[in-house]
Write an enzyme that holds these catalytic residues in place. Structure first.
Site, PDB file in Angstrom:
ATOM      1  N   LYS A  24       0.811  -1.217   0.000  1.00 16.41           N
ATOM      2  CA  LYS A  24       0.000   0.000   0.000  1.00 16.41           C
ATOM      3  C   LYS A  24       0.855   1.283   0.000  1.00 16.41           C
ATOM      4  O   LYS A  24       2.063   1.227   0.261  1.00 16.41           O
ATOM      5  CB  LYS A  24      -0.935  -0.023   1.218  1.00 16.41           C
ATOM      6  CG  LYS A  24      -1.972  -1.158   1.163  1.00 16.41           C
ATOM      7  CD  LYS A  24      -3.003  -1.000   2.265  1.00 16.41           C
ATOM      8  CE  LYS A  24      -4.037  -2.106   2.205  1.00 16.41           C
ATOM      9  NZ  LYS A  24      -5.145  -1.895   3.182  1.00 16.41           N
TER      10      LYS A  24
ATOM     11  N   TYR B  58     -12.360  -1.784  -4.199  1.00 18.15           N
ATOM     12  CA  TYR B  58     -12.924  -1.980  -2.862  1.00 18.15           C
ATOM     13  C   TYR B  58     -14.456  -1.876  -2.868  1.00 18.15           C
ATOM     14  O   TYR B  58     -15.051  -1.584  -1.821  1.00 18.15           O
ATOM     15  CB  TYR B  58     -12.344  -0.955  -1.889  1.00 18.15           C
ATOM     16  CG  TYR B  58     -10.962  -1.307  -1.366  1.00 18.15           C
ATOM     17  CD1 TYR B  58     -10.752  -2.438  -0.572  1.00 18.15           C
ATOM     18  CD2 TYR B  58      -9.857  -0.500  -1.633  1.00 18.15           C
ATOM     19  CE1 TYR B  58      -9.496  -2.757  -0.076  1.00 18.15           C
ATOM     20  CE2 TYR B  58      -8.592  -0.808  -1.136  1.00 18.15           C
ATOM     21  CZ  TYR B  58      -8.426  -1.942  -0.351  1.00 18.15           C
ATOM     22  OH  TYR B  58      -7.179  -2.254   0.148  1.00 18.15           O
TER      23      TYR B  58
ATOM     24  N   ASN C  38      -2.150   0.288   6.604  1.00 15.88           N
ATOM     25  CA  ASN C  38      -1.693  -0.976   7.190  1.00 15.88           C
ATOM     26  C   ASN C  38      -0.786  -1.778   6.256  1.00 15.88           C
ATOM     27  O   ASN C  38      -0.715  -3.000   6.332  1.00 15.88           O
ATOM     28  CB  ASN C  38      -2.882  -1.800   7.716  1.00 15.88           C
ATOM     29  CG  ASN C  38      -3.821  -2.243   6.613  1.00 15.88           C
ATOM     30  OD1 ASN C  38      -3.650  -1.889   5.457  1.00 15.88           O
ATOM     31  ND2 ASN C  38      -4.816  -3.041   6.978  1.00 15.88           N
TER      32      ASN C  38
ATOM     33  N   HIS D 293      -2.280  -5.463   1.572  1.00 14.64           N
ATOM     34  CA  HIS D 293      -3.594  -6.070   1.393  1.00 14.64           C
ATOM     35  C   HIS D 293      -3.367  -7.496   0.904  1.00 14.64           C
ATOM     36  O   HIS D 293      -2.412  -7.761   0.184  1.00 14.64           O
ATOM     37  CB  HIS D 293      -4.395  -5.296   0.330  1.00 14.64           C
ATOM     38  CG  HIS D 293      -5.594  -6.050  -0.142  1.00 14.64           C
ATOM     39  ND1 HIS D 293      -6.794  -6.019   0.542  1.00 14.64           N
ATOM     40  CD2 HIS D 293      -5.781  -6.888  -1.192  1.00 14.64           C
ATOM     41  CE1 HIS D 293      -7.665  -6.800  -0.085  1.00 14.64           C
ATOM     42  NE2 HIS D 293      -7.072  -7.338  -1.133  1.00 14.64           N
TER      43      HIS D 293
ATOM     44  N   GLU E   3      -9.766 -10.027  -7.644  1.00  9.85           N
ATOM     45  CA  GLU E   3      -8.695  -9.046  -7.424  1.00  9.85           C
ATOM     46  C   GLU E   3      -7.535  -9.254  -8.399  1.00  9.85           C
ATOM     47  O   GLU E   3      -6.969  -8.282  -8.913  1.00  9.85           O
ATOM     48  CB  GLU E   3      -8.235  -9.117  -5.964  1.00  9.85           C
ATOM     49  CG  GLU E   3      -9.341  -8.623  -5.017  1.00  9.85           C
ATOM     50  CD  GLU E   3      -9.009  -8.757  -3.541  1.00  9.85           C
ATOM     51  OE1 GLU E   3      -7.936  -9.299  -3.191  1.00  9.85           O
ATOM     52  OE2 GLU E   3      -9.826  -8.285  -2.724  1.00  9.85           O
TER      53      GLU E   3
END
Ligand code: CMP
Length: 141
Positions: free
Chosen positions: A12, A52, A115, A118, A129
């Site tokens: 990310k 998302y 975070n 993913h 995805e």
């Protein structure tokens, strides 16, 4: 007989910005994942919203999609036995405050939103995805 499974991962914007890409790739490879595909992208907010979409009604959707389009990311197609569950174990809990020692999020993540990584949570989401960011010909083996 070995049954290989594919999963999808993103390094990310927070992790790319702090130059943790190499360390995270090393942790992934050290855990036995084969990198089938990898690219660095800077996605738009609309592209983040599409990715998302399953979270569209969540209160954090606006903030999450703004964050995910705030800087470069690295998208990965990964393969190993039990790849989906093993990657989630390697990443650690979504909230880094709850992540176990030795996990990517424990080492690199700053918050539940920033975070660091993913990973797909099931076979159907992995298929969606992977196909969102990779064309079939890019992952032919
Ligand atoms: P990820 O695995 O990419 O899947 C959805 C993301 O939404 C998740 O990681 C977090 O970054 C983010 N997320 C989940 N819960 C929250 C929350 N309560 N607040 C902000 N972001 C969240």
């Amino acid at each position: 007989m070995k049954t290989l499974q594919r999963t999808f991962s993103i390094i990310k914007p927070d992790a790319v910005a702090k130059n943790a890409t190499g360390d995270i790739l090393g942790m992934i490879q050290h855990a036995g994942f084969n990198i089938l595909g990898m690219k660095m992208l800077w996605i738009t907010k609309a592209q983040a919203e599409g990715f998302y979409a399953v979270h569209a009604t969540r209160p954090f959707f606006e903030s999450l999609t703004t964050f995910m389009s705030s800087g470069p990311i690295v998208v990965l197609a990964l393969e190993k036995e039990n790849a989906i569950a093993d990657l989630r174990k390697l990443m650690g809990a979504t909230d880094p405050a709850k992540a176990e020692h030795g996990t990517i999020r424990k080492k690199h993540a700053a918050s539940i939103e920033a975070n660091s990584v993913h990973g797909s949570d099931a076979e159907d989401t992995a298929r969606f995805e992977l196909s969102y960011f990779f064309a079939g010909y890019e992952l032919t083996r």
